[in-house]
Design a protein around this motif. Structure first.
Motif, PDB file in Angstrom:
ATOM      1  N   TYR A 260       0.804  -1.240   0.000  1.00  0.00           N
ATOM      2  CA  TYR A 260       0.000   0.000   0.000  1.00  0.00           C
ATOM      3  C   TYR A 260       0.830   1.280   0.000  1.00  0.00           C
ATOM      4  N   ILE A 264       0.690   4.002  -3.095  1.00  0.00           N
ATOM      5  CA  ILE A 264       0.255   5.385  -2.860  1.00  0.00           C
ATOM      6  C   ILE A 264       1.339   6.364  -3.258  1.00  0.00           C
ATOM      7  N   TRP A 268       0.675   9.073  -6.067  1.00  0.00           N
ATOM      8  CA  TRP A 268       0.808  10.493  -5.712  1.00  0.00           C
ATOM      9  C   TRP A 268       1.962  11.107  -6.475  1.00  0.00           C
ATOM     10  N   MET A 272       2.239  14.594  -8.505  1.00  0.00           N
ATOM     11  CA  MET A 272       3.192  15.617  -8.064  1.00  0.00           C
ATOM     12  C   MET A 272       4.248  15.914  -9.103  1.00  0.00           C
ATOM     13  N   THR A 306      -2.064  -7.720 -10.985  1.00  0.00           N
ATOM     14  CA  THR A 306      -3.134  -8.333 -11.763  1.00  0.00           C
ATOM     15  C   THR A 306      -2.633  -8.523 -13.197  1.00  0.00           C
ATOM     16  N   TRP A 308      -3.845  -7.547 -16.101  1.00  0.00           N
ATOM     17  CA  TRP A 308      -3.832  -6.312 -16.874  1.00  0.00           C
ATOM     18  C   TRP A 308      -2.802  -5.329 -16.350  1.00  0.00           C
ATOM     19  N   ASN A 388     -10.172  -1.165 -11.050  1.00  0.00           N
ATOM     20  CA  ASN A 388     -10.769  -2.395 -10.556  1.00  0.00           C
ATOM     21  C   ASN A 388     -10.272  -2.715  -9.142  1.00  0.00           C
ATOM     22  N   TRP A 389      -8.992  -2.402  -8.898  1.00  0.00           N
ATOM     23  CA  TRP A 389      -8.409  -2.672  -7.577  1.00  0.00           C
ATOM     24  C   TRP A 389      -9.088  -1.819  -6.523  1.00  0.00           C
ATOM     25  N   SER A 390      -9.193  -0.511  -6.813  1.00  0.00           N
ATOM     26  CA  SER A 390      -9.942   0.357  -5.901  1.00  0.00           C
ATOM     27  C   SER A 390     -10.438   1.537  -6.704  1.00  0.00           C
TER      28      SER A 390
ATOM     29  N   ARG B  71      15.821  29.400 -10.461  1.00  0.00           N
ATOM     30  CA  ARG B  71      14.675  28.492 -10.540  1.00  0.00           C
ATOM     31  C   ARG B  71      15.069  27.056 -10.290  1.00  0.00           C
ATOM     32  N   PHE B  91       0.875  18.853   0.910  1.00  0.00           N
ATOM     33  CA  PHE B  91       1.107  18.174  -0.357  1.00  0.00           C
ATOM     34  C   PHE B  91       2.013  16.979  -0.252  1.00  0.00           C
ATOM     35  N   PRO B  95      -1.431  13.767   2.077  1.00  0.00           N
ATOM     36  CA  PRO B  95      -2.073  12.919   1.058  1.00  0.00           C
ATOM     37  C   PRO B  95      -1.696  11.467   1.183  1.00  0.00           C
ATOM     38  N   LEU B  96      -0.457  11.175   1.631  1.00  0.00           N
ATOM     39  CA  LEU B  96      -0.055   9.776   1.737  1.00  0.00           C
ATOM     40  C   LEU B  96      -0.927   9.060   2.758  1.00  0.00           C
ATOM     41  N   PHE B  99      -4.677   8.898   1.484  1.00  0.00           N
ATOM     42  CA  PHE B  99      -4.955   7.872   0.482  1.00  0.00           C
ATOM     43  C   PHE B  99      -4.748   6.477   1.038  1.00  0.00           C
ATOM     44  N   TYR B 100      -3.817   6.334   2.001  1.00  0.00           N
ATOM     45  CA  TYR B 100      -3.679   5.018   2.635  1.00  0.00           C
ATOM     46  C   TYR B 100      -4.991   4.639   3.297  1.00  0.00           C
ATOM     47  N   PHE B 103      -7.709   3.945   0.471  1.00  0.00           N
ATOM     48  CA  PHE B 103      -7.539   2.701  -0.278  1.00  0.00           C
ATOM     49  C   PHE B 103      -7.702   1.498   0.633  1.00  0.00           C
ATOM     50  N   LYS B 104      -7.165   1.601   1.864  1.00  0.00           N
ATOM     51  CA  LYS B 104      -7.231   0.437   2.746  1.00  0.00           C
ATOM     52  C   LYS B 104      -8.676   0.104   3.077  1.00  0.00           C
ATOM     53  N   ASP B 106     -11.383   0.897   1.414  1.00  0.00           N
ATOM     54  CA  ASP B 106     -12.087   0.418   0.219  1.00  0.00           C
ATOM     55  C   ASP B 106     -11.709  -1.018  -0.118  1.00  0.00           C
ATOM     56  N   ARG B 107     -10.400  -1.316  -0.056  1.00  0.00           N
ATOM     57  CA  ARG B 107      -9.940  -2.656  -0.397  1.00  0.00           C
ATOM     58  C   ARG B 107     -10.422  -3.684   0.611  1.00  0.00           C
ATOM     59  N   ASP B 108     -10.393  -3.310   1.908  1.00  0.00           N
ATOM     60  CA  ASP B 108     -10.853  -4.271   2.922  1.00  0.00           C
ATOM     61  C   ASP B 108     -12.324  -4.593   2.724  1.00  0.00           C
ATOM     62  N   LYS B 110     -13.947  -4.432  -0.062  1.00  0.00           N
ATOM     63  CA  LYS B 110     -14.084  -5.254  -1.265  1.00  0.00           C
ATOM     64  C   LYS B 110     -13.665  -6.697  -1.009  1.00  0.00           C
ATOM     65  N   THR B 126     -11.405  -9.265 -17.706  1.00  0.00           N
ATOM     66  CA  THR B 126     -10.273  -9.649 -16.875  1.00  0.00           C
ATOM     67  C   THR B 126      -9.739  -8.412 -16.178  1.00  0.00           C
ATOM     68  N   SER B 127      -9.096  -8.644 -15.047  1.00  0.00           N
ATOM     69  CA  SER B 127      -8.697  -7.479 -14.244  1.00  0.00           C
ATOM     70  C   SER B 127      -7.260  -7.107 -14.537  1.00  0.00           C
TER      71      SER B 127
END
Lengths: 460, 127
Positions: A260, A264, A268, A272, A306, A308, A388-390, B71, B91, B95-96, B99-100, B103-104, B106-108, B110, B126-127
């Motif tokens: 994970y 991420i 990200w 960025m 996966t 794909w 598909n994963w999330s 610059r 930034f 965000p890390l 999003f962890y 995603f965690k 959502d995945r759990d 699923k 197929t995935s």
């Protein structure tokens, strides 16, 4: 395999024994012949797994596209370097081409290796010619800093890999890629296994590069001469992707939990580094950061494991190799004329060099993944499989696609369109050699539209 | 003081024309003349480079070089203020973790649905 390896090794005596009048032409002809013969690897029956098999080197549908890309790139590098090396003494030219050739040999052995330690040794061996090329033939004083960042980031990432591979050898007795898919799953229940897992992947993540460890890439790409930039962008980054795809087979089931943070960081990083591209003043730096962005997508695609995801990652690696190398060649045409990498300095090039503007246009479109090019196929497969994963990954990948389109267009419009600046008014016209270089980059990309099955590996 | 004359490539600025500004102090006029002399010298150097028929490279613009360098190298001048720390956190760090978490969860969710067999796959590629 020896059919390609032996001629490449024989290129070294040919470099040192050619007369100075025939050096570049003969090396170009020899490497082009090797490149064309390497295309025969694509015709081998690849459904059965490994082809051209012996105890040490073999090709399979994963490594064949990368091997063909590597062989294809050597004549392109020689074409691109011809101009800026013309003023150097003949022996230094010979050393330069020898470094490119030895890099080629190490890369062929790395992609063809059947055993992980051989892959590791070749992975490390490619660092040395690249380091010499960057620090000796780069153009600014920052090249020393760039060389140090490049060497030590990659070395620091790959020492844990050596330890991890030796631990694996101790516990399982064999490190052959031929048997990893058939070996029983490893017992990875302890905390130390998690560290072992990280050790296996860290080298490849730094090489790809992953967003957090990407600092070496803009420096190395910008300070390297054109051949160094080409080989770095096109092939050396893909060594990381290839290694990850090989080793991730044995890292289950830990990958499902531990990947994970890296997924991420990769996603990200797409957003960025894409945003960083929008405010770059240096043209090569922009292309370097766009490489990080695309490789972030590849890393995410590989880490979700996966079919794909793997397929998209491999296609994107090949397509991005050709596109990025071509963009560096185009930036080099600018640099050779104005001796400056500042984007704002040379604008309105479409009025002055219209045919080169065609190549700029086509490769900018390739960079922003225009259909029907394989860039789109790779990106779309990765994005779909991430969705598909999330479902929430679409936020990051969608934003990444938008930002990629905007910085690619920004690069094109700044260099080609708009008012002509004074440095551009008196530059020399485009050489046929440069057009040939661009066509040789474009032709594989266009032909792959017709048969992407050649580069989509064994997952699909 | 009035020996600063107009030249073909450096016209006499209004501030030095004695007919225009007769109530300026002599020190002021001397300072203006010195500045005009420096400017004229720079213009002359630029024109020499620009019109050199053997010149093959660009005329060097030191301001552009400084700008590009600035610059490309912001790190030595970085200072951790409230604003920059907030930017970095917003930034780079937040965000890390965000999003962890996304995603965690959502995945759990699923994975649970997959294990229970309740996941409806509407689009069965197929995935």
């Amino acid at each position: 395999m020896l059919m390609i390896l032996t001629p490449t090794m024989m290129l070294l005596p040919m470099i040192w024994l050619s007369s100075s009048a025939h050096l570049w032409a003969s090396v170009l002809a020899h490497s082009m012949t090797i490149a064309l013969v390497s295309l025969s690897w694509l015709c081998l029956p690849m459904e059965a797994g490994w082809s051209s098999l012996n105890s040490f080197i073999a090709t399979d549908p994963l490594s064949t596209p990368l091997l063909v890309l590597t062989c294809w790139l050597l004549p392109l590098m020689i074409l691109a370097s011809q101009n800026h090396m013309a003023k150097e003494p003949i022996n230094r030219q010979r050393v330069y081409i020898s470094l490119l050739t030895s890099l080629q040999i190490f890369l062929i052995l790395a992609f063809g290796a059947t055993e992980m330690i051989m892959f590791y040794v070749m992975f490390e061996a490619t660092l040395i010619p690249t380091l010499i090329i960057i620090t000796r033939w780069g153009n600014q004083t920052e090249r020393l800093n760039a060389g140090i960042y490049f060497l030590f980031y990659t070395l620091a990432g790959s020492l844990p890999l050596l330890v991890a591979l030796l631990v694996l050898q101790n516990s399982t007795g064999s490190l052959s890629f031929l048997t990893t898919q058939f070996s029983p799953p490893l017992q990875l229940h302890t905390e130390a296994s998690k560290i072992w897992w990280a050790g296996c992947l860290l080298a490849f993540l730094v090489k790809m590069p992953l967003y957090g460890a990407h600092l070496w890439l803009p420096k190395a790409h910008v300070e390297a001469p054109i051949a160094g930039s080409m080989i770095l962008a096109a092939v050396l980054l893909k060594l990381g992707g290839y290694g990850m795809m090989r080793i991730i087979i044995i890292l289950d089931p830990l990958t499902k939990q531990l990947s994970y943070p890296f997924i991420i960081l990769a996603l990200w990083g797409v957003v960025m580094t894409g945003s960083i591209c929008l405010r770059q003043t240096d043209l090569k730096s922009l292309i370097a950061y766009s490489s990080v962005s695309h490789m972030g997508l590849v890393a995410a695609g590989i880490l979700i494991q996966t079919p794909w995801g793997f397929t998209g990652a491999l296609i994107l690696m090949i397509a991005h190799g050709l596109t990025s190398s071509a963009l560096f060649c185009l930036a080099n045409t600018n640099y050779e004329r104005t001796h400056s990498r500042t984007m704002l300095l040379a604008r309105g090039l479409q009025m002055v060099l219209p045919l080169l503007a065609t190549w700029w246009f086509l490769f900018t479109l390739a960079n922003l993944a225009l259909p029907p090019l394989p860039n789109l196929m790779g990106e779309l497969m990765i994005i779909s499989s991430l969705f598909n994963w999330s479902n929430w990954t679409l936020l990051l990948t969608g934003a990444g696609t938008l930002i990629t389109a905007s910085y690619s267009l920004h690069m094109f419009l700044t260099t080609q369109r708009g008012p002509i600046t004074s440095p551009v008014l008196a530059i020399e016209p485009t050489h046929t050699r440069e057009h040939l270089l661009m066509i040789l980059h474009l032709l594989p990309l266009l032909l792959l539209i017709l048969k992407p099955a050649l580069i989509w590996g064994w997952a699909l | 003081m009035a020996d600063y004359k107009a030249a073909p490539l450096a016209s006499l600025p209004k501030t030095l024309d004695p007919n225009e500004y007769f109530n300026l102090s002599p020190e002021h006029r001397r300072a203006e003349e010195a500045r005009a002399a420096v400017r004229a010298n720079l213009k002359r150097q630029y024109q020499v480079q620009l019109n050199n028929p053997h010149r093959k490279e660009l005329v060097d613009d030191p301001a552009l070089t400084r700008w590009v360098y600035a610059r490309a190298n912001p790190y030595p001048h970085f200072r951790a203020t409230k604003k920059t720390s907030l930017m970095g956190a917003m930034f780079g760090v937040f965000p890390l973790f965000f999003f962890y978490y996304v995603f965690k969860t959502d995945r759990d969710r699923k994975e649970e649905q997959i294990k229970a067999g309740t996941l409806v796959r509407k689009f069965n590629l197929t995935s």
